[in-house]
Design an enzyme around this catalytic site. Structure first.
Site, short mmCIF file in Angstrom:
data_model
loop_
_atom_site.label_atom_id
_atom_site.label_comp_id
_atom_site.label_asym_id
_atom_site.label_seq_id
_atom_site.Cartn_x
_atom_site.Cartn_y
_atom_site.Cartn_z
N ASP A 126 6.71 -8.90 -1.31
CA ASP A 126 6.86 -8.48 -2.70
C ASP A 126 6.73 -6.97 -2.89
O ASP A 126 7.01 -6.46 -3.98
CB ASP A 126 5.86 -9.20 -3.60
CG ASP A 126 4.41 -9.01 -3.17
OD1 ASP A 126 4.18 -8.45 -2.09
OD2 ASP A 126 3.51 -9.43 -3.92
N TYR B 140 2.53 1.20 1.74
CA TYR B 140 1.88 1.13 3.06
C TYR B 140 2.14 2.37 3.91
O TYR B 140 1.45 2.56 4.91
CB TYR B 140 2.34 -0.13 3.80
CG TYR B 140 1.71 -1.39 3.25
CD1 TYR B 140 0.53 -1.89 3.78
CD2 TYR B 140 2.28 -2.07 2.18
CE1 TYR B 140 -0.06 -3.04 3.27
CE2 TYR B 140 1.69 -3.21 1.65
CZ TYR B 140 0.52 -3.69 2.20
OH TYR B 140 -0.07 -4.82 1.69
#
Length: 433
Positions: A166, A244
């Site tokens: 997601d 990330y």
């Protein structure tokens, strides 16, 4: 349709169930089968789902089993959402990495490698069982690290396994909101690997709106990724990285934060499963979990716009309907590369916009990666391949190569100590010799 969730006692299963309850489209799920090795967790989640189903007309019939073969028989779709070693394993992954002064995050760096090394053999066994018992089923992989696990399963399931995350759609929604655009009518130019991707453009009506955002520091820092990376760095990149990438661009700060997400979630979820498993208790725990996501990267609490992430259950539902109803859709997915990125071979799983219909998902053409991004992608894919080799061969040398080659592990000596530490604490790594 019959949908099977592997890891059916997992904490996020009620999110999938909520999406199924709201689904009124033709060909919707009528039977939901939960599979888990832990009967207690299955019972707890089953009670939450039963409470939510009360009074809902045509709610899917929910059954639960600890028998994998029983669960798979007759499956149309399988969601793989397993966690090998549980949250206890994640907490150990973080601690051992921190002791060596490197990142322990569960999908990035040393922690991600340890998690993958114990997960891939189990995922491969599951893929073999699916191929034998439900060969026509489509498998949607949620299991982290999603890219390498999807690639491992694809060796046995071919293009009938598709990985989802997601993060890309959540990033796209936040960027679109900052631009006053509708993501549903936009084309997100997103490319990379799972948890290692960049949004390089957002095209609406033939115009790329991203340069407009990059030129406006206030608007650029109005959402989570803008604040995380800073307007100056985003303008230097000319793109918006997946959140990330923080672990690659701010490695020292990430390691110094000493974040122990696994230990926090372990304590939190132990409280939920040991207590009274009601929907109210689950929802309260869920909101706390979401509000503290990547908390070490922020100086303030997440706002409502940031909490509106991608909704992995909605991505999965859209994917499932596109395949089952042969209805064309474009989604950012983890799929075999084919000829999409010339720097990788055709079997390498990448995370890119993909065309979905009754034949599955196929990656769409994208522009080449910038040199800095290509370097990271090829380095991390080399680590993925070392993980897959170790899982197939049981070779300690292959596992050591995975740790030592990762950009966030700065020494072969550290890599050796990481591997020895993880093998000593994880029975699931005993196969490495």
């Amino acid at each position: 349709m019959r949908l099977v969730i592997l890891g059916g006692g997992g904490f996020r299963v009620p999110l999938v169930h909520r999406a199924l309850l709201a689904d009124r489209t033709p060909g919707r799920v009528t039977e939901l089968v939960l599979h888990d090795l832990d009967r207690g967790r299955l019972d707890a989640i089953g009670r939450v789902l039963a409470e939510r189903s009360e009074g809902v007309p045509d709610a899917p019939v929910v059954t639960a089993t600890t028998d994998l073969d029983e669960a798979l028989r007759g499956a149309d779709f399988v969601f793989s959402a397993i966690r090998v070693g549980g949250l206890e394993g994640r907490a150990v992954d973080e601690r051992i990495a921190q002791e060596q002064g490197v990142l322990g995050q569960e999908t990035v760096g040393a922690g991600g490698i340890a998690y993958a090394l114990r997960t891939v053999p189990v995922a491969v066994d599951i893929a073999r069982r699916i191929a034998a018992i439900a060969p026509r089923a489509w498998v949607i992989n949620f299991t982290n690290p999603a890219g390498v696990v999807t690639e491992a399963m694809s060796h046995h399931l071919g293009d009938r396994v598709i990985g989802i995350c997601d993060s890309p759609v959540g990033l796209g929604r936040r960027v679109a909101r900052a631009l006053g655009a509708d993501l549903d009518t936009a084309w997100p130019d997103y490319v990379g690997l799972n948890h290692l991707g960049w949004l390089r453009g957002l095209h609406v009506g033939g115009e790329d709106l991203l340069p407009r955002l990059l030129a406006d520091p206030a608007r650029l820092e109005s959402f989570e990724e803008g604040r995380l990376f800073g307007a100056d760095w985003l303008r230097a990149l000319g793109a918006i990285p997946n959140e990330y990438l923080h672990y690659y661009y701010d490695t020292r700060e990430a390691v110094a934060s000493g974040a122990a997400r696994g230990a926090f979630l372990l304590e939190q979820q132990q409280g939920f499963y040991a207590g009274e498993p009601s929907f109210a208790n689950w929802d309260r725990t869920r909101l706390e979990r979401e509000a503290t996501y990547m908390a070490e990267t922020r100086a303030e609490e997440r706002d409502s716009g940031d909490l509106d992430g991608g909704g992995y259950e909605q991505v999965a539902l859209a994917l499932m309907h596109a395949i089952a109803n042969d209805r064309r859709a474009t989604l950012i997915l983890n799929v075999p590369n084919g000829s999409t990125l010339s720097i990788l071979d055709s079997d390498a799983v990448v995370e890119v916009p993909s065309l979905v219909d009754g034949n599955g998902a196929r990656p769409l053409s994208v522009n080449p990666l910038a040199d800095h991004a290509a370097g990271l992608v090829t380095s991390v894919k080399a680590v993925d391949r070392a993980i897959l080799a170790a899982a197939a061969s049981g070779s300690r040398a292959d596992a050591l190569r995975a740790f030592a080659l990762h950009p966030l592990v700065d020494s072969v000596g550290v890599a050796r100590r990481l591997l020895d530490g993880y093998r000593a604490h994880h029975p699931g790594l005993a196969y490495l010799s």
